[in-house]
Design a protein around this motif. Sequence first.
Motif, short mmCIF file in Angstrom:
data_model
loop_
_atom_site.label_atom_id
_atom_site.label_comp_id
_atom_site.label_asym_id
_atom_site.label_seq_id
_atom_site.Cartn_x
_atom_site.Cartn_y
_atom_site.Cartn_z
N GLU A 271 43.94 58.49 -38.28
CA GLU A 271 44.60 58.40 -39.64
C GLU A 271 45.38 59.62 -39.79
N LEU A 272 44.74 60.55 -40.19
CA LEU A 272 45.37 61.58 -42.07
C LEU A 272 45.97 63.11 -40.57
N GLY A 273 46.56 62.90 -39.15
CA GLY A 273 46.99 63.70 -38.32
C GLY A 273 46.61 64.75 -38.15
N LEU A 274 44.87 64.74 -38.43
CA LEU A 274 44.71 66.36 -37.64
C LEU A 274 43.80 66.16 -36.18
N ILE A 275 44.14 64.97 -35.89
CA ILE A 275 44.51 65.22 -33.95
C ILE A 275 45.79 64.10 -33.31
N ASP A 276 45.86 64.34 -32.71
CA ASP A 276 47.29 63.26 -32.10
C ASP A 276 46.36 62.17 -31.13
N GLY A 277 45.02 61.90 -31.18
CA GLY A 277 44.44 61.19 -30.14
C GLY A 277 42.80 60.98 -29.97
N LEU A 278 42.18 60.02 -29.08
CA LEU A 278 40.92 60.06 -28.71
C LEU A 278 40.86 60.18 -27.38
N GLY A 279 40.17 61.61 -27.23
CA GLY A 279 39.76 61.34 -25.63
C GLY A 279 38.89 63.28 -25.52
N SER A 280 38.17 63.23 -24.47
CA SER A 280 38.02 64.30 -23.53
C SER A 280 38.71 65.21 -23.23
N ALA A 281 38.06 66.29 -22.60
CA ALA A 281 38.78 66.90 -21.86
C ALA A 281 39.00 66.31 -20.52
N SER A 282 38.42 66.20 -19.82
CA SER A 282 38.43 65.59 -18.52
C SER A 282 39.20 64.45 -18.69
N TRP A 283 39.65 63.47 -19.42
CA TRP A 283 40.74 63.09 -19.81
C TRP A 283 42.11 63.62 -19.71
N VAL A 284 42.04 64.21 -20.63
CA VAL A 284 43.59 65.15 -20.83
C VAL A 284 43.98 65.43 -19.99
#
Length: 331
Positions: A271-284
């Motif tokens: 929500e604060l823009g510190l990250i771009d999304g939720l996901g793991s290394a394998s998901w990426v």
Amino acid sequence: MNDSESGKRGIFGKKDPAMPPESSRDWRLIEKLVMSLQSEQRRSRRWGIFFKVLTFGYLFALLFVIRSPIDGVDTVTGQHTALVELNGPISAEELASADNLVSSLRAAFEAEDSKAVVLRINSPGGSPVQSGYVYDEIRRLRQEYPGKKIYAVISDVGASGAYYIAAAADEIYANRASLVGSIGVVAGGFGFTELMEKLGVERRLYTAGDNKAFLDPFTPERDEEVDFWQSVLENTHEQFIAAVKAGRGDRLADDERLFSGLVWSGEQALELGLIDGLGSASWVARELVGEEELVDYSRGLSPFQKFVEQLGVSFGEGVATRLLDARMELR
């Protein structure tokens, strides 16, 4: 002369003196002692041979371990997603040092078959200098390889210096419960002046230079020294903030708490823009890169270092380091 009488005579025709019972027992004891000593010597020789063989085997194994390659990349079978691990405190003396991380990142970017790079992070932070080195190198590699993206993926924690490094990536992902942020600087130590007075200990320190004993823990604090040190921390904090803003840009929310040193969950960080999304290394790797196979380019401990660490040497060294260290850290 009958047989019985001749049997009692010696070779010179004289009678042999009868051996008393005590003397017979002594001879039997001596005989047992000699046999026991011989048996003990044979046993000692066998154990000596065993330990010699064991020592030579240990030395050969140690030589093999030392001569083994320090680094090893997983077997590459074609197009893949390169993986670099950032684990633990960021420090020149730790596995997560700038030298190790930079060399791993360079290898990952230079590999012809790596389609993208995933920097998997699990670190509470550490040295601002080491973090800055890695941050700058990621930015440089992105310019040198514009067609190859780098994704930072935070697992349990990506805070302070670890987030500093993550901010250099194209995109950042985390778990909803990951700990993210902690954009601040901390430095600490101890003061022993009152304890010294109670113990009757006198501090004797000789310097050349008015500030050579700067923030000495065995002398009372001076306001001008504390003010100066605070200015150093604030300057380092501004560098940290500038790096995050340069990396994240307009994705950051307009929230004054972002740079206060607070740490956020993954959902809050999104929500604060510190990250771009939720996901793991394998998901990426699977969903964003399109190459599910992850090949690890991380520079790890050599087999010899792992062997020493298993003996507990690293544990003792780590405890001593943490007890005596009072360096400035990003956390």
